[in-house]
Design a protein around this motif. Structure first.
Motif, PDB file in Angstrom:
ATOM      1  N   LYS B  68       0.833  -1.208   0.000  1.00 57.33           N
ATOM      2  CA  LYS B  68       0.000   0.000   0.000  1.00 57.33           C
ATOM      3  C   LYS B  68       0.862   1.250   0.000  1.00 57.33           C
ATOM      4  CE  LYS B  68      -4.549  -1.179   1.863  1.00 57.33           C
ATOM      5  NZ  LYS B  68      -4.643  -2.056   3.048  1.00 57.33           N
ATOM      6  N   HIS B  69       1.939   1.206   0.769  1.00 56.73           N
ATOM      7  CA  HIS B  69       2.859   2.336   0.867  1.00 56.73           C
ATOM      8  C   HIS B  69       3.503   2.622  -0.495  1.00 56.73           C
ATOM      9  CE1 HIS B  69       6.179   4.274   3.602  1.00 56.73           C
ATOM     10  NE2 HIS B  69       5.567   5.142   2.842  1.00 56.73           N
ATOM     11  N   LEU B  70       3.942   1.545  -1.124  1.00 56.24           N
ATOM     12  CA  LEU B  70       4.532   1.654  -2.462  1.00 56.24           C
ATOM     13  C   LEU B  70       3.524   2.250  -3.452  1.00 56.24           C
ATOM     14  CD1 LEU B  70       6.434   0.889  -4.867  1.00 56.24           C
ATOM     15  CD2 LEU B  70       5.618  -1.451  -4.629  1.00 56.24           C
ATOM     16  N   ASP B  71       2.351   1.662  -3.500  1.00 55.46           N
ATOM     17  CA  ASP B  71       1.314   2.146  -4.411  1.00 55.46           C
ATOM     18  C   ASP B  71       0.951   3.596  -4.128  1.00 55.46           C
ATOM     19  OD1 ASP B  71       1.221  -0.226  -5.671  1.00 55.46           O
ATOM     20  OD2 ASP B  71      -0.687  -0.913  -4.848  1.00 55.46           O
ATOM     21  N   GLY B  72       0.754   3.882  -2.834  1.00 55.07           N
ATOM     22  CA  GLY B  72       0.352   5.235  -2.438  1.00 55.07           C
ATOM     23  C   GLY B  72       1.332   6.287  -2.913  1.00 55.07           C
ATOM     24  N   ASN B  73       2.597   6.052  -2.674  1.00 56.98           N
ATOM     25  CA  ASN B  73       3.590   7.054  -3.060  1.00 56.98           C
ATOM     26  C   ASN B  73       3.777   7.127  -4.578  1.00 56.98           C
ATOM     27  OD1 ASN B  73       4.026   8.010  -0.520  1.00 56.98           O
ATOM     28  ND2 ASN B  73       6.029   7.037  -0.228  1.00 56.98           N
ATOM     29  N   MET B  74       3.608   5.990  -5.244  1.00 56.35           N
ATOM     30  CA  MET B  74       3.726   6.018  -6.702  1.00 56.35           C
ATOM     31  C   MET B  74       2.572   6.822  -7.310  1.00 56.35           C
ATOM     32  SD  MET B  74       5.682   5.218  -9.191  1.00 56.35           S
ATOM     33  CE  MET B  74       6.751   3.775  -9.118  1.00 56.35           C
ATOM     34  N   GLU B  75       1.382   6.582  -6.798  1.00 51.95           N
ATOM     35  CA  GLU B  75       0.222   7.325  -7.302  1.00 51.95           C
ATOM     36  C   GLU B  75       0.336   8.812  -6.995  1.00 51.95           C
ATOM     37  OE1 GLU B  75      -3.466   5.485  -5.972  1.00 51.95           O
ATOM     38  OE2 GLU B  75      -2.761   3.554  -6.772  1.00 51.95           O
ATOM     39  N   LYS B  76       0.804   9.097  -5.800  1.00 52.05           N
ATOM     40  CA  LYS B  76       0.991  10.499  -5.427  1.00 52.05           C
ATOM     41  C   LYS B  76       1.971  11.177  -6.388  1.00 52.05           C
ATOM     42  CE  LYS B  76       0.894  10.954  -0.857  1.00 52.05           C
ATOM     43  NZ  LYS B  76       1.396  11.062   0.541  1.00 52.05           N
ATOM     44  N   ALA B  77       3.064  10.475  -6.658  1.00 50.42           N
ATOM     45  CA  ALA B  77       4.085  11.036  -7.560  1.00 50.42           C
ATOM     46  C   ALA B  77       3.523  11.226  -8.963  1.00 50.42           C
ATOM     47  CB  ALA B  77       5.305  10.117  -7.592  1.00 50.42           C
ATOM     48  N   GLU B  78       2.739  10.243  -9.403  1.00 50.61           N
ATOM     49  CA  GLU B  78       2.178  10.339 -10.755  1.00 50.61           C
ATOM     50  C   GLU B  78       1.134  11.456 -10.843  1.00 50.61           C
ATOM     51  OE1 GLU B  78       1.023   6.262 -11.182  1.00 50.61           O
ATOM     52  OE2 GLU B  78       2.863   5.708 -12.253  1.00 50.61           O
ATOM     53  N   GLY B  79       0.546  11.787  -9.691  1.00 53.64           N
ATOM     54  CA  GLY B  79      -0.414  12.892  -9.674  1.00 53.64           C
ATOM     55  C   GLY B  79       0.248  14.255  -9.687  1.00 53.64           C
ATOM     56  N   LEU B  80       1.518  14.273  -9.358  1.00 53.12           N
ATOM     57  CA  LEU B  80       2.211  15.561  -9.221  1.00 53.12           C
ATOM     58  C   LEU B  80       3.003  15.965 -10.462  1.00 53.12           C
ATOM     59  CD1 LEU B  80       3.391  15.238  -5.513  1.00 53.12           C
ATOM     60  CD2 LEU B  80       1.727  16.875  -6.411  1.00 53.12           C
ATOM     61  N   SER B  81       3.154  15.037 -11.400  1.00 54.38           N
ATOM     62  CA  SER B  81       3.855  15.372 -12.639  1.00 54.38           C
ATOM     63  C   SER B  81       3.451  14.408 -13.748  1.00 54.38           C
ATOM     64  CB  SER B  81       5.371  15.308 -12.417  1.00 54.38           C
ATOM     65  OG  SER B  81       6.048  15.480 -13.644  1.00 54.38           O
ATOM     66  N   ASP B  82       3.606  14.863 -14.982  1.00 51.82           N
ATOM     67  CA  ASP B  82       3.318  13.989 -16.108  1.00 51.82           C
ATOM     68  C   ASP B  82       4.583  13.383 -16.681  1.00 51.82           C
ATOM     69  OD1 ASP B  82       0.580  14.242 -16.089  1.00 51.82           O
ATOM     70  OD2 ASP B  82       0.603  16.086 -17.291  1.00 51.82           O
TER      71      ASP B  82
END
Lengths: 205, 205
Positions: B68-82
């Motif tokens: 969950k931690h991995l997914d959460g941070n990956m999604e967060k990162a993908e939301g912050l840049s293209d």
DNA sequence: TTTATTATACCGACCAGTTGGTATGTTAAC
DNA sequence: GTTAACATACCAACTGGTCGGTATAATAAA
């Protein structure tokens, strides 16, 4: 490759070392050690007053071998070049080559094994481990400072962290290689550290 | 920060988790766990048929949280840049910031703890750990391949090793931070990994 | 609505086997 | 004949695990 131990004390030490790396210190019983070593219980407690004393001797031996290994490769590297950057790169490469030519799977690091049971050990034992790591840090940091002076790094860099990174690479790679059952991971990660140093300090062509 | 567990099972799980991180699995006795948790022996074996079942539930929970931690941070990162490179750099930075703002000393990694007693566990438990690591590898590798396509790296690079390097950084830094009693080492090493990625993929100004 | 039935969540004394460690040898070298 | 190097039998404490029992509550039959 590794020759069989002839005397009793060596047999105990050898058996215990490998068992501790696979079961941890608490998971390694005296009975199991003497069975594996093929010696009697009397023999064990003749050489080691307590199980913890065995643990102490083992980590001391390990730290000594580790320090010799560090010194040996650093001297070898210094003998092969006069340039601090090349010395450092050769130093890393020497470990990389050792790890690449590994036959059996890497047995593991006794430091990490002990640290995962750290509350079982006293400060004397933990101190040996800490000192070993500080020796690595200092040794590499000293070299790094020579390098930094001669080759201004592409980015501002903290010598301490960059020195620590070599141990981090080792210890982390041990964990991954154990889990994924791939000893080559260790050499590959050392190659990454090698590349990191090159990217930081080498001029572009 | 972390709220007290109210129900018995949680109390057992919490006590066992922290004790295993400090003493290893074999070094953690059922009696010690129930004493720490403040529950009876009957309660323990009511919820866990054997001590090993406890170990299984613990690693499963841990792996789940890790994913969950991995997914959460990956999604967060993908939301912050293209941009894939920025996404990856932000992803690393998120972990770095988490580690930097750590209050208590880092409790340790249950994967590493178990792996240091690997022969005590069956393939089911070891498989969970292996899968977790392969998930990290795959997740980062996929992102890295996007990055490599868009930004030709300064040197030829193996995506698998470069992906593994993040886990290696974590696991290695945990070991060092435990020994040197300095939790900040973890954040600093993640910063080195971050720098490594920048040096490899970013254009010089 | 009352009563019988069943399930869950625990308790703590107890058990057989294992633990690190000891006591008491025996053997062989010096 | 003293000492080092073992061997063997043994011990108390502890180990994971069992077992009979209890308290409470949900469910269902009367």
């Amino acid at each position: 490759m590794s020759n069989q131990p002839v005397n009793t004390k060596e047999k105990i030490l050898d058996a215990a070392r490998s068992m501790i790396l696979n079961h941890g210190f608490a998971g390694t019983t005296v009975d199991a050690v003497i069975k594996q070593a093929g010696v009697s219980k009397g023999a064990f407690f003749h050489y080691f007053p307590t199980k913890n004393d065995l643990g102490y001797v083992l980590i001391q031996q390990y730290a000594e071998g580790d320090a010799k290994h560090l010194d040996g490769n650093m001297e070898k590297a210094e003998g092969l070049s006069d340039d601090p950057l090349q010395q450092l790169l050769i130093f890393v490469k020497l470990f990389e080559q050792e790890m690449k030519s590994l036959q059996e799977p890497f047995p593991g690091c006794l430091f990490a094994s002990y640290l995962n049971n750290s509350e079982l050990f006293d400060e004397k034992i933990l101190g040996i481990i800490r000192e070993s790591m500080l020796t690595w840090r200092t040794r590499i940091m000293d070299k790094l400072e020579e390098v930094i002076e001669k080759y201004p790094p592409r980015r501002k860099v903290d010598p301490e962290s960059l020195a620590d990174m070599m141990m981090v690479t080792f210890e982390g790679a041990f964990v991954l290689s154990e889990s994924l059952e791939d000893s080559q991971i260790i050499a590959k990660q050392l190659a990454q550290y090698h590349l990191h140093l090159k990217l930081l300090f080498e001029k572009d062509e």
